[in-house]
Design an enzyme around this catalytic site. Structure first.
Site, PDB file in Angstrom:
ATOM      1  N   LYS A  25      24.207 -23.593  24.974  1.00 28.42           N
ATOM      2  CA  LYS A  25      24.884 -23.915  26.242  1.00 28.42           C
ATOM      3  C   LYS A  25      25.380 -25.349  26.116  1.00 28.42           C
ATOM      4  O   LYS A  25      24.582 -26.281  25.969  1.00 28.42           O
ATOM      5  CB  LYS A  25      23.929 -23.787  27.421  1.00 28.42           C
ATOM      6  CG  LYS A  25      24.574 -24.168  28.755  1.00 28.42           C
ATOM      7  CD  LYS A  25      23.573 -24.186  29.880  1.00 28.42           C
ATOM      8  CE  LYS A  25      23.484 -22.818  30.493  1.00 28.42           C
ATOM      9  NZ  LYS A  25      22.684 -22.817  31.742  1.00 28.42           N
ATOM     10  N   GLU A  55      17.423 -16.847  26.623  1.00 28.15           N
ATOM     11  CA  GLU A  55      16.589 -15.957  25.817  1.00 28.15           C
ATOM     12  C   GLU A  55      16.943 -14.494  26.072  1.00 28.15           C
ATOM     13  O   GLU A  55      16.968 -13.683  25.146  1.00 28.15           O
ATOM     14  CB  GLU A  55      15.098 -16.181  26.115  1.00 28.15           C
ATOM     15  CG  GLU A  55      14.559 -17.507  25.635  1.00 28.15           C
ATOM     16  CD  GLU A  55      14.763 -18.664  26.618  1.00 28.15           C
ATOM     17  OE1 GLU A  55      14.105 -19.701  26.421  1.00 28.15           O
ATOM     18  OE2 GLU A  55      15.578 -18.556  27.557  1.00 28.15           O
TER      19      GLU A  55
END
Length: 116
Positions: free
Chosen positions: A98, A72
């Site tokens: 990811k 974030e």
């Protein structure tokens, strides 16, 4: 309205909450979308009449080089940099994935998306 985007920009970086992630690193994929309106004569074929996606890539590359615990945080920093450098944009969307996050089972990717 015009949308300029990058899809599947790949980076190797050291983001992660756990120390091992920041030590070993991981592969990440970024998608960026920016929307804007223009009164420019696009038939003039000038880069200055649009958003240069090379600049978007370079912003992402620079921010990916700064280690952070949270995806974030990285996505927010990319979004903020794009907004700071292109204040006329109507919206910005950054999706950060990811690949193969270190979980107990097989997961293709984890992801965070920020839209402003």
């Amino acid at each position: 309205m015009i949308t300029v985007s990058l899809h599947g920009a790949e980076f190797f970086a050291y983001h992660g909450f756990y120390p091992e992630e920041q030590l070993l690193g991981n592969k990440f994929i970024i998608d960026i979308y920016v929307d804007f309106e223009t009164d420019a004569d696009l038939s003039a074929d000038e880069l200055s009449d649009t958003v240069n996606y090379e600049q978007l890539y370079n912003i992402a590359k620079e921010e990916m080089a700064k280690t952070a615990k949270l995806l974030e945080t990285v996505a927010h920093n990319i979004t903020k940099r794009i907004r700071d450098e292109h204040p006329y944009l109507l919206s910005i969307r950054v999706a950060l994935k990811k690949l193969n996050p270190p979980l107990q089972g097989r997961v293709a990717h984890s992801a965070v998306t920020i839209t402003v």
